[in-house]
Scaffold this motif. Structure first.
Motif, PDB file in Angstrom:
ATOM      1  N   GLY A 155     -10.760 -44.902  17.332  1.00 17.28           N
ATOM      2  CA  GLY A 155      -9.868 -43.816  17.714  1.00 17.28           C
ATOM      3  C   GLY A 155     -10.147 -43.341  19.135  1.00 17.28           C
ATOM      4  O   GLY A 155      -9.218 -43.065  19.902  1.00 17.28           O
TER       5      GLY A 155
ATOM      6  N   LYS B 185      -8.719 -45.809  21.572  1.00 14.51           N
ATOM      7  CA  LYS B 185      -7.273 -45.647  21.698  1.00 14.51           C
ATOM      8  C   LYS B 185      -6.928 -44.455  22.581  1.00 14.51           C
ATOM      9  O   LYS B 185      -5.977 -44.512  23.370  1.00 14.51           O
TER      10      LYS B 185
ATOM     11  N   THR C 201       1.076 -41.430  20.726  1.00 10.50           N
ATOM     12  CA  THR C 201      -0.174 -41.023  20.075  1.00 10.50           C
ATOM     13  C   THR C 201      -1.014 -42.251  19.780  1.00 10.50           C
ATOM     14  O   THR C 201      -0.531 -43.387  19.879  1.00 10.50           O
TER      15      THR C 201
ATOM     16  N   ASN D  57      -1.796 -43.218  16.967  1.00  8.56           N
ATOM     17  CA  ASN D  57      -1.234 -43.888  15.793  1.00  8.56           C
ATOM     18  C   ASN D  57      -0.152 -44.892  16.155  1.00  8.56           C
ATOM     19  O   ASN D  57       0.258 -45.695  15.321  1.00  8.56           O
ATOM     20  N   ASP D  58       0.338 -44.831  17.394  1.00  9.02           N
ATOM     21  CA  ASP D  58       1.332 -45.796  17.867  1.00  9.02           C
ATOM     22  C   ASP D  58       0.674 -47.092  18.346  1.00  9.02           C
ATOM     23  O   ASP D  58       1.371 -48.033  18.716  1.00  9.02           O
TER      24      ASP D  58
ATOM     25  N   LYS E 187      -2.246 -50.295  17.918  1.00 10.84           N
ATOM     26  CA  LYS E 187      -3.134 -51.098  17.088  1.00 10.84           C
ATOM     27  C   LYS E 187      -4.026 -51.889  18.028  1.00 10.84           C
ATOM     28  O   LYS E 187      -3.543 -52.452  19.012  1.00 10.84           O
TER      29      LYS E 187
ATOM     30  N   GLU F  78      -9.817 -50.296  12.547  1.00 14.53           N
ATOM     31  CA  GLU F  78      -9.477 -49.008  11.954  1.00 14.53           C
ATOM     32  C   GLU F  78      -9.984 -47.868  12.829  1.00 14.53           C
ATOM     33  O   GLU F  78     -11.093 -47.932  13.357  1.00 14.53           O
ATOM     34  N   ASN F  79      -9.188 -46.799  12.950  1.00 17.00           N
ATOM     35  CA  ASN F  79      -9.500 -45.672  13.830  1.00 17.00           C
ATOM     36  C   ASN F  79     -10.847 -45.017  13.558  1.00 17.00           C
ATOM     37  O   ASN F  79     -11.541 -44.612  14.469  1.00 17.00           O
ATOM     38  N   ASN F  80     -11.227 -44.882  12.284  1.00 17.59           N
ATOM     39  CA  ASN F  80     -12.432 -44.133  11.947  1.00 17.59           C
ATOM     40  C   ASN F  80     -13.717 -44.966  12.024  1.00 17.59           C
ATOM     41  O   ASN F  80     -14.803 -44.437  11.825  1.00 17.59           O
TER      42      ASN F  80
ATOM     43  N   LYS G  27       3.396 -49.904  18.331  1.00 16.84           N
ATOM     44  CA  LYS G  27       4.381 -49.861  17.255  1.00 16.84           C
ATOM     45  C   LYS G  27       5.731 -49.462  17.829  1.00 16.84           C
ATOM     46  O   LYS G  27       5.808 -48.598  18.703  1.00 16.84           O
TER      47      LYS G  27
END
Length: 118
Positions: A31, A34, A51, A53-54, A56, A65-67, A92
């Motif tokens: 995260g 990103k 964001t 979340n947009d 990968k 994975e972000n976490n 995305k």
């Protein structure tokens, strides 16, 4: 941590341009990577994420994975001294507006073929 323990990464965008290389600690989360990419996103790109979340991140064929941290994501830590690891960045596509989706569905139902079969 020593500078030797850091991982040097660059991020390859969809059009072949790169962000980086920059050095990150193995304890850095995906995260956070990103967020760094968003902050350094080149101006003037036709496609731009809003964001984290947009985005990968893909490394060695795996979506990260972000976490999870770089170490947990099995990014080679210290195994390849002096080598820059390239991660691929996928953006995305923007979500479809529900109003436009309804209008497109309605238009496709009302339009019909003007063909004549003889």
């Amino acid at each position: 941590m020593a500078d030797d323990d850091m991982i040097e990464l660059k991020f390859r965008l969809f059009d072949g341009t790169d962000i980086g290389p920059n050095k990150f600690f193995p304890s850095t989360t995906v995260g956070s990577l990103k967020e760094s990419i968003l902050a350094r996103w080149p101006a003037g790109k036709e496609i731009a994420p809003k964001t984290i979340n947009d985005l990968k991140l893909i490394n060695a064929g795996r979506i990260l994975e972000n976490n999870r941290t770089l170490a947990e994501s099995r990014v080679p830590v210290g195994e390849l001294p002096g080598v820059v690891i390239t991660m691929h960045v996928v953006v995305k596509p923007p979500a479809v507006d529900k109003n436009n989706e309804k209008q497109l569905a309605k238009a496709s139902k009302t339009s019909s073929c003007a063909c004549t079969i003889l």
